[in-house]
Design a protein around this motif. Structure first.
Motif, PDB file in Angstrom:
ATOM      1  N   ILE A 107      23.737 -35.532 -36.146  1.00 32.98           N
ATOM      2  CA  ILE A 107      22.717 -35.378 -37.185  1.00 32.98           C
ATOM      3  C   ILE A 107      22.546 -33.904 -37.518  1.00 32.98           C
ATOM      4  O   ILE A 107      22.087 -33.112 -36.680  1.00 32.98           O
ATOM      5  CB  ILE A 107      21.377 -35.986 -36.728  1.00 32.98           C
ATOM      6  CG1 ILE A 107      21.548 -37.483 -36.474  1.00 32.98           C
ATOM      7  CG2 ILE A 107      20.282 -35.747 -37.762  1.00 32.98           C
ATOM      8  CD1 ILE A 107      20.324 -38.149 -35.875  1.00 32.98           C
ATOM      9  N   THR A 108      22.943 -33.521 -38.726  1.00 36.19           N
ATOM     10  CA  THR A 108      22.759 -32.160 -39.222  1.00 36.19           C
ATOM     11  C   THR A 108      22.155 -32.228 -40.618  1.00 36.19           C
ATOM     12  O   THR A 108      22.190 -33.272 -41.277  1.00 36.19           O
ATOM     13  CB  THR A 108      24.093 -31.394 -39.281  1.00 36.19           C
ATOM     14  OG1 THR A 108      24.973 -32.057 -40.218  1.00 36.19           O
ATOM     15  CG2 THR A 108      24.764 -31.349 -37.915  1.00 36.19           C
ATOM     16  N   VAL A 109      21.625 -31.107 -41.067  1.00 42.92           N
ATOM     17  CA  VAL A 109      21.015 -31.059 -42.396  1.00 42.92           C
ATOM     18  C   VAL A 109      22.060 -31.343 -43.471  1.00 42.92           C
ATOM     19  O   VAL A 109      21.793 -32.044 -44.456  1.00 42.92           O
ATOM     20  CB  VAL A 109      20.355 -29.685 -42.633  1.00 42.92           C
ATOM     21  CG1 VAL A 109      19.757 -29.608 -44.036  1.00 42.92           C
ATOM     22  CG2 VAL A 109      19.276 -29.430 -41.594  1.00 42.92           C
ATOM     23  N   GLU A 110      23.273 -30.818 -43.286  1.00 42.40           N
ATOM     24  CA  GLU A 110      24.326 -31.001 -44.284  1.00 42.40           C
ATOM     25  C   GLU A 110      24.707 -32.481 -44.431  1.00 42.40           C
ATOM     26  O   GLU A 110      24.831 -32.997 -45.543  1.00 42.40           O
ATOM     27  CB  GLU A 110      25.568 -30.192 -43.901  1.00 42.40           C
ATOM     28  CG  GLU A 110      25.372 -28.681 -43.912  1.00 42.40           C
ATOM     29  CD  GLU A 110      24.646 -28.164 -42.698  1.00 42.40           C
ATOM     30  OE1 GLU A 110      24.145 -27.021 -42.751  1.00 42.40           O
ATOM     31  OE2 GLU A 110      24.556 -28.917 -41.701  1.00 42.40           O
ATOM     32  N   VAL A 111      24.870 -33.173 -43.298  1.00 41.97           N
ATOM     33  CA  VAL A 111      25.251 -34.589 -43.344  1.00 41.97           C
ATOM     34  C   VAL A 111      24.117 -35.432 -43.929  1.00 41.97           C
ATOM     35  O   VAL A 111      24.356 -36.360 -44.718  1.00 41.97           O
ATOM     36  CB  VAL A 111      25.634 -35.088 -41.934  1.00 41.97           C
ATOM     37  CG1 VAL A 111      25.975 -36.566 -41.968  1.00 41.97           C
ATOM     38  CG2 VAL A 111      26.813 -34.294 -41.388  1.00 41.97           C
ATOM     39  N   ILE A 112      22.877 -35.109 -43.561  1.00 44.65           N
ATOM     40  CA  ILE A 112      21.726 -35.838 -44.114  1.00 44.65           C
ATOM     41  C   ILE A 112      21.688 -35.697 -45.627  1.00 44.65           C
ATOM     42  O   ILE A 112      21.475 -36.675 -46.356  1.00 44.65           O
ATOM     43  CB  ILE A 112      20.421 -35.320 -43.481  1.00 44.65           C
ATOM     44  CG1 ILE A 112      20.367 -35.671 -41.997  1.00 44.65           C
ATOM     45  CG2 ILE A 112      19.199 -35.909 -44.199  1.00 44.65           C
ATOM     46  CD1 ILE A 112      19.222 -35.030 -41.259  1.00 44.65           C
ATOM     47  N   THR A 113      21.903 -34.474 -46.120  1.00 44.52           N
ATOM     48  CA  THR A 113      21.887 -34.234 -47.564  1.00 44.52           C
ATOM     49  C   THR A 113      22.987 -35.007 -48.268  1.00 44.52           C
ATOM     50  O   THR A 113      22.778 -35.555 -49.362  1.00 44.52           O
ATOM     51  CB  THR A 113      22.039 -32.731 -47.848  1.00 44.52           C
ATOM     52  OG1 THR A 113      21.043 -32.003 -47.122  1.00 44.52           O
ATOM     53  CG2 THR A 113      21.865 -32.431 -49.331  1.00 44.52           C
ATOM     54  N   GLU A 114      24.177 -35.087 -47.650  1.00 43.50           N
ATOM     55  CA  GLU A 114      25.281 -35.842 -48.241  1.00 43.50           C
ATOM     56  C   GLU A 114      24.934 -37.326 -48.371  1.00 43.50           C
ATOM     57  O   GLU A 114      25.229 -37.953 -49.397  1.00 43.50           O
ATOM     58  CB  GLU A 114      26.539 -35.673 -47.385  1.00 43.50           C
ATOM     59  CG  GLU A 114      27.181 -34.296 -47.495  1.00 43.50           C
ATOM     60  CD  GLU A 114      28.430 -34.184 -46.641  1.00 43.50           C
ATOM     61  OE1 GLU A 114      28.848 -35.225 -46.078  1.00 43.50           O
ATOM     62  OE2 GLU A 114      28.986 -33.075 -46.534  1.00 43.50           O
ATOM     63  N   ILE A 115      24.299 -37.887 -47.342  1.00 44.81           N
ATOM     64  CA  ILE A 115      23.936 -39.304 -47.388  1.00 44.81           C
ATOM     65  C   ILE A 115      22.867 -39.550 -48.450  1.00 44.81           C
ATOM     66  O   ILE A 115      22.907 -40.552 -49.176  1.00 44.81           O
ATOM     67  CB  ILE A 115      23.459 -39.776 -46.007  1.00 44.81           C
ATOM     68  CG1 ILE A 115      24.615 -39.724 -45.005  1.00 44.81           C
ATOM     69  CG2 ILE A 115      22.895 -41.190 -46.074  1.00 44.81           C
ATOM     70  CD1 ILE A 115      24.238 -40.136 -43.615  1.00 44.81           C
ATOM     71  N   ILE A 116      21.916 -38.632 -48.573  1.00 44.31           N
ATOM     72  CA  ILE A 116      20.871 -38.781 -49.594  1.00 44.31           C
ATOM     73  C   ILE A 116      21.495 -38.756 -50.989  1.00 44.31           C
ATOM     74  O   ILE A 116      21.191 -39.601 -51.844  1.00 44.31           O
ATOM     75  CB  ILE A 116      19.826 -37.660 -49.455  1.00 44.31           C
ATOM     76  CG1 ILE A 116      19.099 -37.784 -48.113  1.00 44.31           C
ATOM     77  CG2 ILE A 116      18.818 -37.716 -50.603  1.00 44.31           C
ATOM     78  CD1 ILE A 116      18.236 -36.602 -47.778  1.00 44.31           C
ATOM     79  N   ASP A 117      22.370 -37.772 -51.226  1.00 47.62           N
ATOM     80  CA  ASP A 117      23.032 -37.681 -52.540  1.00 47.62           C
ATOM     81  C   ASP A 117      23.868 -38.933 -52.815  1.00 47.62           C
ATOM     82  O   ASP A 117      23.895 -39.436 -53.947  1.00 47.62           O
ATOM     83  CB  ASP A 117      23.920 -36.430 -52.591  1.00 47.62           C
ATOM     84  CG  ASP A 117      23.113 -35.140 -52.526  1.00 47.62           C
ATOM     85  OD1 ASP A 117      21.900 -35.202 -52.834  1.00 47.62           O
ATOM     86  OD2 ASP A 117      23.675 -34.090 -52.173  1.00 47.62           O
ATOM     87  N   MET A 118      24.522 -39.438 -51.778  1.00 44.50           N
ATOM     88  CA  MET A 118      25.347 -40.635 -51.922  1.00 44.50           C
ATOM     89  C   MET A 118      24.495 -41.838 -52.312  1.00 44.50           C
ATOM     90  O   MET A 118      24.855 -42.620 -53.205  1.00 44.50           O
ATOM     91  CB  MET A 118      26.081 -40.894 -50.603  1.00 44.50           C
ATOM     92  CG  MET A 118      26.900 -42.169 -50.565  1.00 44.50           C
ATOM     93  SD  MET A 118      27.668 -42.382 -48.937  1.00 44.50           S
ATOM     94  CE  MET A 118      28.357 -44.019 -49.104  1.00 44.50           C
ATOM     95  N   SER A 119      23.340 -41.994 -51.659  1.00 50.08           N
ATOM     96  CA  SER A 119      22.469 -43.138 -51.955  1.00 50.08           C
ATOM     97  C   SER A 119      21.891 -43.048 -53.364  1.00 50.08           C
ATOM     98  O   SER A 119      21.754 -44.064 -54.051  1.00 50.08           O
ATOM     99  CB  SER A 119      21.337 -43.217 -50.929  1.00 50.08           C
ATOM    100  OG  SER A 119      20.484 -42.080 -51.022  1.00 50.08           O
ATOM    101  N   ILE A 120      21.574 -41.823 -53.809  1.00 51.14           N
ATOM    102  CA  ILE A 120      21.011 -41.653 -55.155  1.00 51.14           C
ATOM    103  C   ILE A 120      22.069 -41.926 -56.219  1.00 51.14           C
ATOM    104  O   ILE A 120      21.811 -42.606 -57.220  1.00 51.14           O
ATOM    105  CB  ILE A 120      20.422 -40.234 -55.307  1.00 51.14           C
ATOM    106  CG1 ILE A 120      19.202 -40.065 -54.385  1.00 51.14           C
ATOM    107  CG2 ILE A 120      20.019 -39.971 -56.756  1.00 51.14           C
ATOM    108  CD1 ILE A 120      18.641 -38.670 -54.363  1.00 51.14           C
ATOM    109  N   LYS A 121      23.295 -41.400 -56.022  1.00 52.97           N
ATOM    110  CA  LYS A 121      24.365 -41.608 -56.999  1.00 52.97           C
ATOM    111  C   LYS A 121      24.743 -43.086 -57.121  1.00 52.97           C
ATOM    112  O   LYS A 121      25.066 -43.573 -58.201  1.00 52.97           O
ATOM    113  CB  LYS A 121      25.593 -40.791 -56.613  1.00 52.97           C
ATOM    114  CG  LYS A 121      25.422 -39.296 -56.807  1.00 52.97           C
ATOM    115  CD  LYS A 121      26.658 -38.530 -56.377  1.00 52.97           C
ATOM    116  CE  LYS A 121      26.475 -37.020 -56.559  1.00 52.97           C
ATOM    117  NZ  LYS A 121      27.667 -36.272 -56.078  1.00 52.97           N
ATOM    118  N   MET A 122      24.698 -43.794 -55.988  1.00 56.03           N
ATOM    119  CA  MET A 122      25.051 -45.213 -55.997  1.00 56.03           C
ATOM    120  C   MET A 122      23.890 -46.104 -56.432  1.00 56.03           C
ATOM    121  O   MET A 122      24.054 -47.314 -56.580  1.00 56.03           O
ATOM    122  CB  MET A 122      25.525 -45.641 -54.603  1.00 56.03           C
ATOM    123  CG  MET A 122      26.800 -44.959 -54.146  1.00 56.03           C
ATOM    124  SD  MET A 122      27.268 -45.463 -52.483  1.00 56.03           S
ATOM    125  CE  MET A 122      27.498 -47.220 -52.715  1.00 56.03           C
ATOM    126  N   GLY A 123      22.707 -45.508 -56.610  1.00 54.85           N
ATOM    127  CA  GLY A 123      21.543 -46.282 -57.021  1.00 54.85           C
ATOM    128  C   GLY A 123      21.011 -47.197 -55.940  1.00 54.85           C
ATOM    129  O   GLY A 123      20.449 -48.256 -56.240  1.00 54.85           O
TER     130      GLY A 123
END
Length: 322
Positions: free
Chosen positions: A278-294
């Motif tokens: 768990i790192t800030v970078e990986v968390i941010t990637e998952i958040i962006d992924m969830s938003i882009k995929m709706g």
């Protein structure tokens, strides 16, 4: 990976997840109990933690990853209890207010102790603690408050002493507290992060307790200490009413911020379920992924999104190793 057993995976999702996990473990020196560790017998190797000699071969006694430091060979266990070290940033919950100290639950075998003398007072003045300060301890922290602190020292009896002498430490409010396996949180230079895009503060405790909460601005004490001009009594009553309304508005967390807190917390839960660091970078990637995929916030904990995260991580590591 124990959390994956609780997800309702269909046959297709099980196959996809298995492929992703095999791809992730392909480049690692992972071993299980009784696996042989390849070493050069001609070298005078030193056998470290998690290893033993059986029939002339070095064998692993725990599950983990093989680590080599010069001639030292040991197995770094993945699932292990939190082992505190001086300087670790931890997050805990107050369970008792005792004389001159608070006792905190910090995901350790014993409760940690935060002394009254080991933290800054609300007025910010450095002075000796008096009996009045001891009587007012509940005005600082009380039971069930979530607190961030730093490990000061480990006692001979295995106890833990904390301190919170910096402004960045203290009470945490308006957020969620999550508990994950301590091995998922690696020790870094900075464990406090402000995700400005989402208006959220993130504290990654080395003890496996993570705080996700609304961003708190540090107020300027010089502005607060300015004298207030005197007004007639009627105007003072109006100002008190307006101040109380302003305080209520400040105490209210906007709906968008609450949604961001829940989205970030669910991203951390997904990483914990998959056993990823768990790192800030990986968390941010998952958040962006969830938003882009709706993907909605509550759908992030579903089986399909967890499989997609595992596949993306496998793809990312494959590209990095090329």
């Amino acid at each position: 990976m124990r959390g994956m057993e609780e997800l309702p995976l269909n046959q297709t999702q099980k196959v996809r997840l298995q492929r992703a996990l095999e791809s992730l473990s392909a480049g690692t020196n992972s071993v299980t109990v009784a696996d042989t560790i390849p070493v050069n017998q001609e070298d005078a190797i030193l056998k470290g933690h998690g290893t033993t000699v059986l029939d002339g071969e070095v064998v692993a006694t725990v599950c983990g990853v093989i680590e080599r430091v010069n001639k030292l060979v040991y197995v770094r266990t993945l699932r292990a209890r939190y082992k505190p070290e001086v300087g670790d940033v931890v997050v805990g919950r107050v369970i008792e207010v005792a004389p001159k100290r608070w006792k905190l639950e910090v995901n350790f075998s014993q409760h940690a102790v935060l002394m009254l003398s080991s933290m800054n007072l609300p007025d910010g003045i450095q002075r000796r603690r008096t009996q009045v300060d001891e009587l007012n301890m509940r005005s600082i922290f009380e039971e069930n408050d979530v607190v961030s602190a730093e490990v000061r020292e480990t006692m001979r009896d295995g106890g833990l002493q904390l301190h919170a002498r910096s402004e960045k430490y203290g009470k945490l409010e308006k957020g969620q507290m999550l508990t994950v396996s301590p091995y998922l949180v690696k020790k870094r230079k900075h464990h406090f992060s402000h995700l400005e895009e989402y208006g959220v503060d993130l504290v990654l405790g080395c003890n496996g307790i993570i705080w996700v909460g609304e961003h708190v601005e540090v107020k300027d004490k010089m502005i607060e200490d300015e004298p207030i001009p005197t007004k007639p009594e009627s105007e003072n009553n109006k100002s008190q009413i307006s101040i109380s309304l302003e305080e209520q508005e400040e105490a209210y967390t906007p709906l968008k911020t609450r949604e961001n807190i829940c989205r970030i917390a669910n991203a951390i839960r997904v990483l914990s379920t998959l056993g990823f660091t768990i790192t800030v970078e990986v968390i941010t990637e998952i958040i962006d992924m969830s938003i882009k995929m709706g993907v909605d916030v509550h759908d992030m904990l579903g089986a399909e999104f967890c499989v997609l995260v595992a596949e993306k991580e496998a793809e990312r590591r494959t590209r990095r190793n090329r």
